[in-house]
Design an enzyme around this catalytic site. Structure first.
Site, PDB file in Angstrom:
ATOM      1  N   SER A   1       0.846  -1.190   0.000  1.00 35.18           N
ATOM      2  CA  SER A   1       0.000   0.000   0.000  1.00 35.18           C
ATOM      3  C   SER A   1       0.875   1.232   0.000  1.00 35.18           C
ATOM      4  O   SER A   1       1.999   1.217   0.521  1.00 35.18           O
ATOM      5  CB  SER A   1      -0.911   0.024   1.229  1.00 35.18           C
ATOM      6  OG  SER A   1      -1.553   1.287   1.362  1.00 35.18           O
TER       7      SER A   1
ATOM      8  N   TYR B   1      -1.228  -1.050  10.168  1.00 39.99           N
ATOM      9  CA  TYR B   1      -1.330  -1.338   8.736  1.00 39.99           C
ATOM     10  C   TYR B   1      -0.090  -0.831   7.989  1.00 39.99           C
ATOM     11  O   TYR B   1       0.495  -1.541   7.167  1.00 39.99           O
ATOM     12  CB  TYR B   1      -2.595  -0.687   8.191  1.00 39.99           C
ATOM     13  CG  TYR B   1      -2.942  -1.022   6.762  1.00 39.99           C
ATOM     14  CD1 TYR B   1      -3.447  -2.277   6.426  1.00 39.99           C
ATOM     15  CD2 TYR B   1      -2.779  -0.078   5.748  1.00 39.99           C
ATOM     16  CE1 TYR B   1      -3.788  -2.577   5.121  1.00 39.99           C
ATOM     17  CE2 TYR B   1      -3.117  -0.379   4.435  1.00 39.99           C
ATOM     18  CZ  TYR B   1      -3.618  -1.632   4.126  1.00 39.99           C
ATOM     19  OH  TYR B   1      -3.950  -1.932   2.828  1.00 39.99           O
TER      20      TYR B   1
END
Length: 245
Positions: free
Chosen positions: A139, A152
């Site tokens: 990401s 995350y």
């Protein structure tokens, strides 16, 4: 170009928007595709839609032992495992001062540790055949950070480091290891946003819009192909210019 006939792929997180698009792209290129995830009904619907050459192998990657079993199952189903796409992931967003240990640990377990275990299991066959493709979906926040996503972002940044180290280990064996880092992509998570939130996000992206899973999937197809044989240890960002890295 980017033909995958004769290859077999395992795509984790295939019941989600990006995972399903990746599975479609690899299947369209001629690969046999094993679809994995936890939502069996969604996986079965995708299998039926793809038709011959698509198979389901459900697995909960939050359970450590699932990774070895999944790779073995995929190899039995497809005959071999040439391409591993580590796409499974989840988020448990919270400001660090309020984040519980279990929220940190679960994200690290699924988004980072599972990818390590799957790659380790898949490498055994790839090393014997002296050909393989391991592709991790990371990401943009793994490079930029994002408030409320320390778990995350840590998992995604860790995946990039893992990919680069592993790429150096196995490059001489005909195996490439790369990652694709999407930015804001239209998925179930973005569907939950209000129109105002989506508008704010879009205005922060130079291209002026949120991306689609179908704009991520071709990048994976390229990295899985013979044409990408001299690309390894690379992180390909797909974010509409949100972060030019």
């Amino acid at each position: 170009m980017f033909d995958l006939n004769g290859r077999s792929a395992l795509v984790t997180g295939a019941s989600g928007g990006i995972g399903a698009a990746i599975a479609r792209a690899l299947h369209h290129a001629g690969a046999k595709v094993v679809l994995s995830g936890t939502r069996v009904e969604a996986l079965e619907a995708l299998r039926r839609d793809l038709g011959a050459g698509a198979f389901v192998a459900a697995a909960d990657l939050a359970i450590a032992e699932s990774a070895d079993r999944l790779v073995k199952n995929a190899e039995e189903i497809a005959g071999s495992l040439d391409i591993l796409v580590n796409n499974a992931g989840l988020s448990r967003d919270q400001l660090l001062l309020r984040m519980k240990d279990e929220d940190w640990n679960r994200v690290i377990e699924v988004d980072l540790n599972a990818g390590f275990r799957l790659a380790r299991a898949a490498l055994r066959g790839m090393m014997r055949r002296r050909w393989g493709r391991i592709i991790a979906i990371t990401s943009v926040v793994g490079a930029t950070g994002n408030p409320g996503q320390t778990n995350y972002a840590a998992a995604k940044a860790g995946t990039v480091g893992f990919v680069r180290a592993l790429a150096a280990e196995v490059a001489s064996r005909g195996i490439t290891v790369n990652c694709v880092a999407p930015g804001f992509i239209a998925t179930a998570m973005t569907d939950a946003l209000t129109p105002e939130q989506k508008e704010r996000i879009a205005t922060s992206i130079p291209m002026g819009r949120i991306g689609t899973p179908e704009e991520v999937a071709p990048c994976v197809r390229f990295l899985a192909s013979d044409e990408a044989r001299y690309v390894t240890g690379h992180c390909l960002h797909v974010n509409g210019g949100l972060a030019m890295l």
